[in-house]
Scaffold this active site. Structure first.
Site, PDB file in Angstrom:
ATOM      1  N   GLU A 282       0.848  -1.114   0.095  1.00  0.00           N
ATOM      2  CA  GLU A 282      -0.150  -0.063   0.082  1.00  0.00           C
ATOM      3  C   GLU A 282       0.969   1.095  -0.088  1.00  0.00           C
ATOM      4  O   GLU A 282       0.408   2.338  -0.719  1.00  0.00           O
ATOM      5  CB  GLU A 282      -0.916  -0.082   1.110  1.00  0.00           C
ATOM      6  CG  GLU A 282      -2.193   0.741   1.077  1.00  0.00           C
ATOM      7  CD  GLU A 282      -3.068   0.583   2.183  1.00  0.00           C
ATOM      8  OE1 GLU A 282      -4.198  -0.098   1.790  1.00  0.00           O
ATOM      9  OE2 GLU A 282      -2.985   0.797   3.376  1.00  0.00           O
ATOM     10  N   GLU A 285       2.183   1.696  -3.287  1.00  0.00           N
ATOM     11  CA  GLU A 285       1.044   2.173  -4.404  1.00  0.00           C
ATOM     12  C   GLU A 285       0.821   3.680  -4.240  1.00  0.00           C
ATOM     13  O   GLU A 285       0.753   4.203  -5.194  1.00  0.00           O
ATOM     14  CB  GLU A 285      -0.122   1.331  -3.850  1.00  0.00           C
ATOM     15  CG  GLU A 285      -1.223   1.557  -4.810  1.00  0.00           C
ATOM     16  CD  GLU A 285      -2.662   0.974  -4.457  1.00  0.00           C
ATOM     17  OE1 GLU A 285      -2.575   0.245  -3.498  1.00  0.00           O
ATOM     18  OE2 GLU A 285      -3.542   1.174  -5.063  1.00  0.00           O
ATOM     19  N   CYS A 302      -8.351  -2.079   3.832  1.00  0.00           N
ATOM     20  CA  CYS A 302      -8.302  -3.358   4.734  1.00  0.00           C
ATOM     21  C   CYS A 302      -9.526  -3.753   5.433  1.00  0.00           C
ATOM     22  O   CYS A 302      -9.754  -4.922   6.170  1.00  0.00           O
ATOM     23  CB  CYS A 302      -7.321  -3.072   5.862  1.00  0.00           C
ATOM     24  SG  CYS A 302      -6.138  -1.914   5.593  1.00  0.00           S
ATOM     25  N   SER A 322      -7.579   1.695  -2.469  1.00  0.00           N
ATOM     26  CA  SER A 322      -6.092   0.964  -2.872  1.00  0.00           C
ATOM     27  C   SER A 322      -6.566  -0.418  -3.234  1.00  0.00           C
ATOM     28  O   SER A 322      -7.550  -1.004  -2.968  1.00  0.00           O
ATOM     29  CB  SER A 322      -5.367   0.630  -1.332  1.00  0.00           C
ATOM     30  OG  SER A 322      -4.443  -0.139  -1.647  1.00  0.00           O
ATOM     31  N   LYS A 361     -15.485  -9.901   7.844  1.00  0.00           N
ATOM     32  CA  LYS A 361     -14.323 -10.929   7.367  1.00  0.00           C
ATOM     33  C   LYS A 361     -14.835 -12.558   6.751  1.00  0.00           C
ATOM     34  O   LYS A 361     -14.293 -13.067   5.909  1.00  0.00           O
ATOM     35  CB  LYS A 361     -13.144 -11.227   8.295  1.00  0.00           C
ATOM     36  CG  LYS A 361     -12.741  -9.991   8.629  1.00  0.00           C
ATOM     37  CD  LYS A 361     -11.342  -9.604   7.718  1.00  0.00           C
ATOM     38  CE  LYS A 361     -10.579  -8.225   8.084  1.00  0.00           C
ATOM     39  NZ  LYS A 361      -9.854  -7.612   7.132  1.00  0.00           N
ATOM     40  N   GLU A 364     -15.912 -11.464   3.285  1.00  0.00           N
ATOM     41  CA  GLU A 364     -14.763 -11.258   2.610  1.00  0.00           C
ATOM     42  C   GLU A 364     -14.124 -12.268   2.042  1.00  0.00           C
ATOM     43  O   GLU A 364     -13.868 -12.528   0.910  1.00  0.00           O
ATOM     44  CB  GLU A 364     -13.858 -10.254   3.370  1.00  0.00           C
ATOM     45  CG  GLU A 364     -12.608 -10.069   2.552  1.00  0.00           C
ATOM     46  CD  GLU A 364     -11.529  -9.169   3.349  1.00  0.00           C
ATOM     47  OE1 GLU A 364     -11.210  -9.903   4.599  1.00  0.00           O
ATOM     48  OE2 GLU A 364     -10.950  -8.142   2.801  1.00  0.00           O
ATOM     49  N   GLU A 369     -13.703 -13.738  -5.933  1.00  0.00           N
ATOM     50  CA  GLU A 369     -12.223 -13.340  -6.817  1.00  0.00           C
ATOM     51  C   GLU A 369     -11.221 -13.904  -5.521  1.00  0.00           C
ATOM     52  O   GLU A 369      -9.779 -13.682  -5.703  1.00  0.00           O
ATOM     53  CB  GLU A 369     -12.165 -11.993  -6.928  1.00  0.00           C
ATOM     54  CG  GLU A 369     -12.252 -10.885  -6.035  1.00  0.00           C
ATOM     55  CD  GLU A 369     -13.517 -10.492  -5.582  1.00  0.00           C
ATOM     56  OE1 GLU A 369     -14.750 -11.378  -5.653  1.00  0.00           O
ATOM     57  OE2 GLU A 369     -13.923  -9.663  -4.980  1.00  0.00           O
ATOM     58  N   CYS A 520     -10.720  -1.974  14.360  1.00  0.00           N
ATOM     59  CA  CYS A 520     -11.078  -3.353  14.676  1.00  0.00           C
ATOM     60  C   CYS A 520     -11.021  -3.592  15.981  1.00  0.00           C
ATOM     61  O   CYS A 520     -11.608  -4.721  16.418  1.00  0.00           O
ATOM     62  CB  CYS A 520      -9.969  -4.092  13.816  1.00  0.00           C
ATOM     63  SG  CYS A 520      -9.714  -3.896  12.219  1.00  0.00           S
TER      64      CYS A 520
END
Ligand code: SF4
Ligand code: SF4
Ligand code: SF4
Length: 590
Positions: A282, A285, A302, A322, A361, A364, A369, A520
């Site tokens: 990141e 990036e 994230c 990102s 999560k 996720e 993908e 989190c």
């Protein structure tokens, strides 16, 4: 300016208290806890449960203390036989439509309704059932709703609307048909719900709970043909002790590792390793976007609830995200490629379990993908589509892990601290602070500054981006290039920053967004209750953990250096794109 004071009498004693507060808040301040099932500090007071009633001199009936302000000269009684009777009757009315199957209930032992029944000495209810049994909402990959256990307190609706600005759920139907529902009653899995689980965190009963994957995980752990590795998110080590009965925020990293090993995992790894990896990808990036005129501000990716939110509500802004996968997904991809290859393990036998503070999560890891390792191995091993496997197999919340520990007799107080396994268990202080709002930003700056300037960071603790203020900002001088950065937690605050972006008024180059209040550490899978005072204790422990690390910058992590030397070659390189980066999809608003 000093707050105006008023004089009140509570239970026959005079008090001088701050003006402009409800009776319930006033009593809490002087140490009297009035029971309630629907009130939620700073979020919701819809007076639906009728448990918080008190006597006020001169009032014709009992008053609901959560919505009645304490006024000058007020005489309040907080407990009397009449109050007790009224509370009991209101609770019995709630119980009339409740299944009362505590013994087999997900919240048995941690349920406000159960606790209140004990407190008020309720043994039975004299009222008949009035509502028909309703179907479970089983549509979400992350959460299950049981309308039969819902007491219509409205907390979930308030959190979803006021904290997250998602408005996924509301009261629907009237009279005996009234319930908490979704648009057209489609179910959470078929609407614009972010799976953040903040509703589950505030629900006083088991009416919204995470989807339980503990049995699947036990089955893999006891399967000797499988190589089962576990990764633990930064916020788990400051939450699991609490879920096991220790003080809020107890830092139990070493005991947690020992307990996971005792549970039978083949390797105990750390998501903090993947957090360091995220910072490398990141950070580069961001530098790349700044240098090449790419889309700015770049926004962190994230937090999966946040990703779903932007996909649903701000699809025009997806280019700002990102392309980095979250640390959990980066971990899964490298565990089934780099790690499997390095240790000569068949990737089809590697099972990756994540312990996360997060219900989103669970969603996720099942995004179609998120199977980069399968594609990595497909041609090499001659795999077909039928062999498809995900990078992360199962996600357990902190609460689910505590259940597994309790079931297997793990006693934290007798466990000696142990170290994570190498190489995917080696991490830095920068990886540790991912668990708190502002942590990803701070970790990214620690690396980006040194990579761009080639000089050591003058001050490693970047306190400007710490804390619980909803949106915080800082300015950074990258060798003459000044950039502004911002940090937001909760989706409501994220919405404000996104609206600014869409209006073309964002002054920032880089924005960190975390879905949950506090980051989190306040995730939807963390121990119940999670209050602001508890979030603070967990944050304090996270910053303590950062200081315990001898290496506190991601780019100095020796295991990160090794993975680039041996496998990835360079940040943003070909393998990184294949395994560590992703794309996003536009979802509708419904
Ligand atoms: S929600 Fe609470 S009161 Fe209801 S069955 Fe479960 S534990 Fe018992
Ligand atoms: S999971 Fe989050 S977005 Fe979905 S209903 Fe609950 S609070 Fe709302
Ligand atoms: S689902 Fe839980 S939080 Fe929501 S109204 Fe029902 S009992 Fe309250």
């Amino acid at each position: 300016m000093e707050k105006k004071k008023i004089n009140v009498t509570i239970d026959g004693r005079p008090y001088q208290v701050g003006a402009g507060q409800t009776i319930l808040e006033t009593c809490a301040q002087i140490g009297i806890k009035i029971p309630t099932l629907c009130y939620l500090k700073d979020v919701s007071a819809n007076a639906s449960c009728g448990i918080c009633v008190v006597e006020v001199k001169g009032a014709k009936t009992l008053v609901r203390s959560c919505v009645t302000d304490a006024n000058e000269g007020m005489e309040i009684v907080t407990y009397s036989p009449q109050i007790h009777q009224a509370r009991k009757m209101n609770l019995e009315l709630i119980l009339a439509n409740h299944p009362k199957d505590c013994l087999i209930c997900e919240r048995n032992g941690n349920c406000e309704l159960q606790d209140l029944c004990a407190l008020l000495g309720i043994k039975e209810t004299s009222f008949p059932r009035t509502k028909p049994l309703q179907e479970l909402d089983n549509t979400s990959l992350a959460l299950i709703r049981d309308p039969n256990k819902c007491i219509l307190c409205g907390r979930c609706i308030a959190v979803c609307a006021q904290v997250q600005s998602v408005y996924a759920i509301d009261f629907i139907g009237r009279g005996i048909k009234s319930k908490v529902g979704t648009y057209l009653d489609l179910g959470l899995g078929n609407i614009a719900c972010t799976s953040c689980g903040q509703c589950a965190l505030v629900c006083p009963t088991a009416a919204i709970v995470e989807r339980d994957h503990t049995q699947e995980v036990f089955a893999h752990v006891y399967d000797s043909n499988k190589h089962v590795v576990v990764q633990t998110a930064p916020a788990i080590r400051v939450g699991i002790g609490e879920a096991m009965g220790m003080d809020p925020g107890a830092l139990v990293t070493g005991q947690m590792v020992a307990a996971l090993r005792k549970l039978g995992f083949d390797k105990v790894f750390d998501t903090q390793f993947a957090a360091d990896l995220t910072i490398m990808e990141e950070g580069y990036e961001l530098i790349n976007r700044i240098k090449t005129g790419g889309t700015l501000p770049m926004v962190t990716s994230c937090s999966p609830g946040w990703i779903t939110f932007i996909e649903h509500f701000f699809p025009k802004s997806l280019a700002h995200l990102s392309t980095c996968k979250s640390p959990q997904q980066m971990f899964g991809a490298v565990a089934k490629t780099y790690y499997a290859q390095k240790f000569n393990i068949d990737p089809r036998n590697v099972v990756v379990i994540s312990i996360m503070p997060c219900t989103a999560k669970k969603f996720e890891c099942k995004r179609p993908e998120m199977n980069s390792a399968f594609h990595f191995w497909k041609d090499k091993l001659g795999l077909t589509e039928q062999d498809n496997f995900y990078d992360v197999d199962y996600v357990l919340t902190t609460r689910e892990l505590a259940k597994m520990f309790k079931k297997t007799g793990v006693d934290f107080s007798h466990l000696k601290a142990e170290e994570f396994d190498e190489p995917l268990g080696i991490s830095t202080g920068a990886g540790a602070i991912f668990g708190a709002t502002g942590g990803v930003m701070e970790a990214a700056i620690r690396t980006a500054y040194e990579v761009v300037t080639g000089k050591p960071l003058p001050k490693i603790d970047l306190t400007a981006v710490r804390g619980f203020e909803g949106i915080r900002e800082a300015e950074l001088d990258l060798d003459g290039t000044k950039i502004k950065v911002a940090v937001a937690h909760t989706l409501k605050n994220a919405r404000t920053l996104l609206e600014q972006i869409e209006e073309g008024k964002s002054p920032y180059a880089f924005i960190e967004v975390m879905t949950c209040p506090g980051g989190c550490l306040g995730g939807g899978g963390q121990p119940i209750p999670t209050t602001w005072a508890i979030r603070q204790r967990r944050a304090d422990s996270i910053y303590k953990e950062d200081k315990l690390h001898t290496v506190r910058k991601s780019h100095e992590n020796p295991a990160i250096k090794a993975i680039y030397e041996e496998f990835l070659i360079e940040p943003l390189g070909h393998k990184s794109h294949e395994l560590l980066h992703t794309g996003y999809v536009e979802r509708g608003i419904y």
